[in-house]
Design a protein around this motif. Structure first.
Motif, PDB file in Angstrom:
ATOM      1  N   UNK A 121       0.845  -1.043   0.047  1.00 40.67           N
ATOM      2  CA  UNK A 121       0.114  -0.028   0.074  1.00 40.67           C
ATOM      3  C   UNK A 121       0.796   1.279   0.097  1.00 40.67           C
ATOM      4  N   UNK A 122       0.145   2.286   0.085  1.00 42.50           N
ATOM      5  CA  UNK A 122       1.276   3.622   0.151  1.00 42.50           C
ATOM      6  C   UNK A 122       1.418   4.047   1.553  1.00 42.50           C
ATOM      7  N   UNK A 123       2.655   4.436   1.777  1.00 40.75           N
ATOM      8  CA  UNK A 123       3.022   4.667   3.356  1.00 40.75           C
ATOM      9  C   UNK A 123       3.899   6.289   3.072  1.00 40.75           C
ATOM     10  N   UNK A 124       4.090   6.451   4.345  1.00 38.24           N
ATOM     11  CA  UNK A 124       4.759   7.910   4.472  1.00 38.24           C
ATOM     12  C   UNK A 124       6.251   7.763   4.866  1.00 38.24           C
ATOM     13  N   UNK A 125       6.891   8.273   3.950  1.00 36.29           N
ATOM     14  CA  UNK A 125       8.416   8.154   4.366  1.00 36.29           C
ATOM     15  C   UNK A 125       8.961   9.504   4.986  1.00 36.29           C
ATOM     16  N   UNK A 126       9.708   9.431   6.303  1.00 37.88           N
ATOM     17  CA  UNK A 126       9.980  10.841   6.574  1.00 37.88           C
ATOM     18  C   UNK A 126      11.709  10.600   6.861  1.00 37.88           C
ATOM     19  N   UNK A 127      12.585  11.714   7.437  1.00 41.79           N
ATOM     20  CA  UNK A 127      13.717  11.550   7.550  1.00 41.79           C
ATOM     21  C   UNK A 127      14.000  10.485   8.959  1.00 41.79           C
ATOM     22  N   UNK A 157      -4.756  12.213  -0.411  1.00 45.17           N
ATOM     23  CA  UNK A 157      -6.051  12.896   0.165  1.00 45.17           C
ATOM     24  C   UNK A 157      -6.544  11.825   1.097  1.00 45.17           C
ATOM     25  N   UNK A 158      -5.897  10.746   1.303  1.00 49.17           N
ATOM     26  CA  UNK A 158      -6.722   9.869   2.626  1.00 49.17           C
ATOM     27  C   UNK A 158      -5.736  10.048   3.640  1.00 49.17           C
ATOM     28  N   UNK A 159      -4.849  11.025   3.772  1.00 49.00           N
ATOM     29  CA  UNK A 159      -4.276  11.172   5.012  1.00 49.00           C
ATOM     30  C   UNK A 159      -5.160  11.641   6.224  1.00 49.00           C
ATOM     31  N   UNK A 160      -4.962  11.430   7.459  1.00 48.33           N
ATOM     32  CA  UNK A 160      -5.898  11.928   8.494  1.00 48.33           C
ATOM     33  C   UNK A 160      -6.222  13.009   8.567  1.00 48.33           C
ATOM     34  N   UNK A 161      -4.991  13.814   8.323  1.00 47.15           N
ATOM     35  CA  UNK A 161      -5.377  15.407   8.064  1.00 47.15           C
ATOM     36  C   UNK A 161      -4.681  16.043   6.851  1.00 47.15           C
ATOM     37  N   UNK A 162      -5.183  17.001   6.444  1.00 48.20           N
ATOM     38  CA  UNK A 162      -4.636  17.749   5.096  1.00 48.20           C
ATOM     39  C   UNK A 162      -3.307  18.098   5.129  1.00 48.20           C
ATOM     40  N   UNK A 204      18.857   6.775   6.658  1.00 43.70           N
ATOM     41  CA  UNK A 204      18.518   7.941   6.220  1.00 43.70           C
ATOM     42  C   UNK A 204      16.947   8.350   6.274  1.00 43.70           C
ATOM     43  N   UNK A 205      16.266   7.086   6.117  1.00 44.61           N
ATOM     44  CA  UNK A 205      14.808   7.273   6.314  1.00 44.61           C
ATOM     45  C   UNK A 205      14.251   6.358   6.858  1.00 44.61           C
ATOM     46  N   UNK A 206      12.732   6.517   7.518  1.00 43.24           N
ATOM     47  CA  UNK A 206      12.105   5.564   7.968  1.00 43.24           C
ATOM     48  C   UNK A 206      10.542   5.792   7.616  1.00 43.24           C
ATOM     49  N   UNK A 207       9.813   4.832   7.864  1.00 40.84           N
ATOM     50  CA  UNK A 207       8.504   4.805   7.524  1.00 40.84           C
ATOM     51  C   UNK A 207       7.479   4.924   8.836  1.00 40.84           C
ATOM     52  N   UNK A 208       6.534   5.789   8.669  1.00 44.31           N
ATOM     53  CA  UNK A 208       5.551   6.096   9.732  1.00 44.31           C
ATOM     54  C   UNK A 208       4.660   4.846   9.979  1.00 44.31           C
ATOM     55  N   UNK A 209       4.471   4.548  11.126  1.00 42.53           N
ATOM     56  CA  UNK A 209       3.428   3.455  11.189  1.00 42.53           C
ATOM     57  C   UNK A 209       2.014   3.449  10.560  1.00 42.53           C
ATOM     58  N   UNK A 210       1.774   2.432  10.180  1.00 42.01           N
ATOM     59  CA  UNK A 210       0.568   2.253   9.184  1.00 42.01           C
ATOM     60  C   UNK A 210       0.608   2.652   7.787  1.00 42.01           C
ATOM     61  N   UNK A 211      -0.216   1.958   7.238  1.00 45.07           N
ATOM     62  CA  UNK A 211      -0.455   2.316   5.868  1.00 45.07           C
ATOM     63  C   UNK A 211      -1.474   3.211   5.547  1.00 45.07           C
ATOM     64  N   UNK A 212      -1.175   3.831   4.462  1.00 41.27           N
ATOM     65  CA  UNK A 212      -2.664   4.937   4.088  1.00 41.27           C
ATOM     66  C   UNK A 212      -3.561   4.350   3.512  1.00 41.27           C
ATOM     67  N   UNK A 213      -2.984   3.237   2.508  1.00 42.29           N
ATOM     68  CA  UNK A 213      -3.901   2.473   1.623  1.00 42.29           C
ATOM     69  C   UNK A 213      -3.389   0.872   1.862  1.00 42.29           C
ATOM     70  N   UNK A 214      -4.222   0.125   1.874  1.00 42.51           N
ATOM     71  CA  UNK A 214      -3.767  -1.324   1.960  1.00 42.51           C
ATOM     72  C   UNK A 214      -4.103  -2.059   0.618  1.00 42.51           C
ATOM     73  N   UNK A 215      -2.911  -2.807   0.358  1.00 42.86           N
ATOM     74  CA  UNK A 215      -3.206  -3.707  -0.985  1.00 42.86           C
ATOM     75  C   UNK A 215      -2.368  -4.983  -0.567  1.00 42.86           C
ATOM     76  N   UNK A 216      -3.103  -6.160  -0.027  1.00 42.97           N
ATOM     77  CA  UNK A 216      -2.448  -7.211  -0.007  1.00 42.97           C
ATOM     78  C   UNK A 216      -2.011  -8.044  -1.201  1.00 42.97           C
ATOM     79  N   UNK A 217      -0.683  -8.661  -0.974  1.00 41.63           N
ATOM     80  CA  UNK A 217       0.081  -9.411  -2.248  1.00 41.63           C
ATOM     81  C   UNK A 217      -0.464 -10.910  -2.011  1.00 41.63           C
TER      82      UNK A 217
END
Length: 264
Positions: A121-127, A157-162, A204-217
């Motif tokens: 799914x889609x995730x958010x990567x931060x420093x 558009x599906x983030x918890x806050x704009x 360098x980076x890490x992923x915030x907990x949880x998926x914004x969308x879920x797409x099972x493989x």
């Protein structure tokens, strides 16, 4: 006498139905051939792709090869165009599709999947050193980078806050470069791709907990090949239980992402 014949006839029909389901011969076919042929797009890192030496490598490659080893069969890989991969499977050009294929209701009409082995799914990567953004909700008003034309554009558009600002990039590496340079707060990206970048650039980076969308493989099979699908599923279940899938996951993603408990 008539009742006996009715009962016998019913039992015969039931026996035939059970036999047809339990003995479709698909696993026996593969076992007799000594190999299972798998269709894939060989340009999808880190699931399956060619390395600098032209060798086929990736998370799915390692997992499938281990399944083949445990079932006593060789794995043959058949690269194919992704837009026609399901048609190729049902045309019997290979035995299954194992290549980060998302399980969807539409695809279920044409093929039969194993249980999900990875939640994408889609995730958010931060420093990595970013202490301000600890969860998705913290991205309120953030400067967000996405790849132009990707599903990340809709995922924002599906983030918890704009978000405060959304910048579109030609590709993900350019967006991540701006993130690393502190010109962005986050990059929304496909989970598998994001983790591939993180594994190749530790610290360098890490992923915030949880998926914004879920797409099972899942692994896709022809609907009639019940025995083969069940043989692969049972083997995958054992690999999850004994830690083999976790080991493969850590190799390609830097952590175990095969545990369903972490997908919630």
């Amino acid at each position: 006498m008539k009742k006996i014949w009715v009962i016998l006839s019913s039992l015969l029909v039931l026996a035939c139905a059970v036999s047809a389901f339990a003995g479709d011969g698909s696993f026996k076919r593969v076992k007799s051939a000594g190999a299972m042929t798998i269709g894939l797009d060989d340009a999808f890192p880190p699931m399956g792709y060619r390395n600098d030496k032209g060798q086929l490598v990736g998370f799915d490659i390692d997992a499938a090869e281990e399944v083949g080893k445990r079932l006593g069969i060789k794995i043959n890989w058949q690269p194919t165009a992704w837009d026609g991969v399901i048609h190729a499977l049902n045309s019997k050009k290979f035995d299954c599709i194992w290549n980060g294929m998302t399980i969807t209701d539409e695809r279920k009409k044409e093929v039969a999947f194993t249980k999900p082995y990875k939640m994408d799914g889609q995730v958010a990567v931060v420093r990595f050193a970013d202490k301000k953004h600890k969860k998705l909700a913290d991205l309120k008003g953030a400067k967000v980078g996405v790849q132009k034309g990707s599903s990340a554009v809709e995922a924002v558009k599906k983030l918890p806050a704009a978000a405060g600002e959304v910048r579109e990039y030609e590709d993900n590496p350019k967006a991540l470069l701006d993130l690393e340079s502190d010109r962005l707060d986050t990059v929304i990206i496909d989970d598998a791709t994001g983790r591939d970048f993180i594994a190749k650039r530790p610290g360098k980076f890490r992923i915030l907990p949880g998926n914004i969308t879920k797409e099972p493989f899942g692994v896709a099979f022809r609907k009639e090949d019940v025995e083969l699908r069940e043989a692969v599923q049972k083997t995958l279940d054992k690999m999850v239980k004994d830690g083999t899938m976790a080991k493969i996951s850590k190799k390609w993603f830097g952590e175990d992402i095969t545990n369903p408990k972490k997908w919630k």
